[in-house]
Design an enzyme around this catalytic site. Structure first.
Site, PDB file in Angstrom:
ATOM      1  N   GLU A 190       0.938  -0.966   0.154  1.00 60.48           N
ATOM      2  CA  GLU A 190       0.037  -0.058   0.068  1.00 60.48           C
ATOM      3  C   GLU A 190       0.709   1.203   0.118  1.00 60.48           C
ATOM      4  O   GLU A 190       0.962   1.852   1.260  1.00 60.48           O
ATOM      5  CB  GLU A 190      -0.912  -0.100   1.286  1.00 60.48           C
ATOM      6  CG  GLU A 190      -2.102  -0.868   1.059  1.00 60.48           C
ATOM      7  CD  GLU A 190      -3.070  -1.441   2.222  1.00 60.48           C
ATOM      8  OE1 GLU A 190      -2.833  -0.358   2.993  1.00 60.48           O
ATOM      9  OE2 GLU A 190      -4.027  -1.931   2.906  1.00 60.48           O
ATOM     10  N   GLU A 374      -5.828  -8.713   0.512  1.00 58.15           N
ATOM     11  CA  GLU A 374      -6.176  -7.779   1.834  1.00 58.15           C
ATOM     12  C   GLU A 374      -7.355  -7.406   1.484  1.00 58.15           C
ATOM     13  O   GLU A 374      -8.183  -6.686   0.720  1.00 58.15           O
ATOM     14  CB  GLU A 374      -5.261  -6.652   2.680  1.00 58.15           C
ATOM     15  CG  GLU A 374      -4.347  -7.066   3.084  1.00 58.15           C
ATOM     16  CD  GLU A 374      -3.408  -5.615   3.651  1.00 58.15           C
ATOM     17  OE1 GLU A 374      -3.864  -4.871   4.154  1.00 58.15           O
ATOM     18  OE2 GLU A 374      -2.235  -5.157   3.961  1.00 58.15           O
TER      19      GLU A 374
END
Ligand code: IFM
Length: 470
Positions: A190, A374
């Site tokens: 991320e 995720e």
């Protein structure tokens, strides 16, 4: 009885049916044995042991020690004590029948300030990965899940181009040492969060807040990724290599051209900012309309380095954001009422995952195979009579997996799904209050309790295995 559906139904919002079984329908792609189902964690969120065996301080040790930065003053100093309890945690993973485990390596645990290996830190990961392999669990390793060594931050962190080269050195060291034990390497987790929350609004470490910092930090993060890719390929040729991006769905609050433009800009800022450089070799021009005057310094050759081919793209998805035009050149959030939300206040919106994945397939001709690295939700889970009935999470997972199935049926090459998270852990600026795990952690005793969601995932995996062998 805690698991009796009728006993809980009164307490549930209408969209959550207690009778909803987790098991996917018979025609779901999830029944395919080659669709990997696993769980994910990250080093700083679970390991603890922050000053053991030569680990150096990271920016999150520094940041979480500052008053007011993390809810209740929590830090990752002990977390889930996984550094000492890893064997028990691997047994738990295996006991649930999970087929993959996504973990991250703490850079400050394995490399000293001079760039030399820290043997004790490396041995920890070697033992962990070896055990996972022995148990037949696929290993997905992220090299950078936000815990930059503090000594690099002291030299400017991700604002300093040099950090990208140090990252490539670190990737080289770790991939040489752990070659053969890793099925898939992800360079970064991320980068949007590292750049925007870390340098753009200061909600995360290192806590700086300047739009120009965010774009320059992003550029150096992506450069770090690009520099590391060939190093990983040389050191560990048999593994897959990629990167993990969080993606955000933005929907327009009205059909007006201005609101539709606002939703577009939201997705440019959340998705194209990262995916365009990686998959098209250029930043999206609309970003500079949204954030005028923030173009980073890009040197010749950088964009080619960043756009090195990927073996896979990891996608993290949590919620959507409804937006409208801010009346100028940007967007602002509109808080929808009457929608289902999680403990984080995030809206539950599985269609967003499906629509984004299908959209990426059209936008990026070279979209590599995707793993959902995720997906999950936080809820205020309590242990009652030794059990945790996380009904909202069960429905959440079922619906998001159905969205993944729909995207596969629409032609997106999705190879697996990792639940966030294996266990409750240190949720960054929200500390330990927010519980994302499919396993509950009592932080005063370090007792792990398998939640109902984990039991149902395990049951499905068992059914899938049985089906294959019959
Ligand atoms: O806990 C985080 C994780 O570290 C990165 N992705 C989002 C999760 C939930 O906020």
């Amino acid at each position: 009885m805690a698991n009796d559906a009728s006993a809980v139904s009164d307490a549930l919002p209408p969209h959550v049916s207690p009778a909803d079984p987790f098991t996917p329908p018979a025609d779901s792609a999830l029944w395919r044995r080659d669709f990997l189902l696993g769980a994910a964690t990250a080093a700083y969120q679970i390991e603890g042991a922050v000053d053991e065996d030569g680990r150096l301080p990271s920016i999150w040790d520094t940041f979480s020690a500052l008053p007011g930065k993390v809810l209740a003053g929590d830090t990752g100093a002990v977390a889930c004590d996984h550094y000492h309890r890893w064997e028990q945690d691997v047994d738990m993973l295996a006991g649930l029948g999970l087929e993959g485990y996504r973990l991250s390596i703490a850079w400050p645990r394995v490399m000293d300030e001079a760039g030399s290996p820290n043997r004790k830190g490396l041995d920890f990961y070697r033992r962990l990965l070896t055990r996972l392999k022995e148990k037949g669990i696929a290993t997905f390793v992220t090299l950078y899940h936000w815990d930059l060594p503090q000594h690099l931050e002291a030299r400017g962190g991700w604002l300093n181009r040099e950090t990208a080269y140090r990252f490539a050195d670190y990737a080289g060291l770790v991939s040489r040492e752990l070659s053969g034990l890793v099925d898939a390497w992800a360079t970064l987790n991320e980068p949007w969060c590292s750049a925007y929350l870390g340098y753009g609004n200061g909600h995360h470490a290192p806590g700086l807040a300047d739009g120009r910092y965010a774009t320059q930090a992003m550029h150096h993060l992506l450069l770090a990724h690009g520099l590391a890719m060939p190093v990983l390929r040389t050191n560990d040729p048999a593994s897959r290599k990629g990167i993990v991006a969080n993606i955000g769905r933005g929907t327009a609050n009205s059909d007006s051209a201005a609101d539709r433009r606002a939703a577009h800009l939201f997705e440019v800022q959340h998705n194209a900012w990262i995916l365009d450089p990686l998959l098209k070799g250029a930043y999206p021009q609309d970003l500079w309309e949204l954030w005028p005057g923030t173009e980073p310094l890009v040197l010749e050759g950088d964009m080619q380095t960043i756009a090195a081919p990927l073996d896979f793209l990891g996608i993290n998805y949590y919620f959507r954001t409804q937006v409208e035009s801010d009346g100028a050149h940007g967007f602002r959030e509109v808080l929808l009422e009457g929608v289902e939300r999680t403990q984080m206040g995030w809206e539950v919106f599985p269609d967003g995952l499906r629509d984004l994945l299908i959209g990426f397939r059209h936008t990026y001709a070279n979209l590599p195979p995707v793993y959902i690295t995720e997906n999950g939700m936080a809820s205020d889970d309590k242990v009652i009579d030794g059990r945790v009935d996380d009904t909202q999470r069960i429905a959440f997972l079922k619906r998001h997996l159905a969205a993944v199935d729909q995207a596969i049926k629409a032609g997106v090459d999705i190879r697996g799904y990792f639940l966030w998270s294996l266990m409750d852990n240190f949720e960054w600026a929200f500390g330990y209050e927010r519980r994302f795990g499919i396993v509950h952690v009592d932080y005063s005793t370090q007792q792990r309790t398998i939640k109902r969601s984990a039991e149902l995932v395990a049951k499905f995996l068992e059914e899938r295995r049985t089906k294959e062998t019959t």
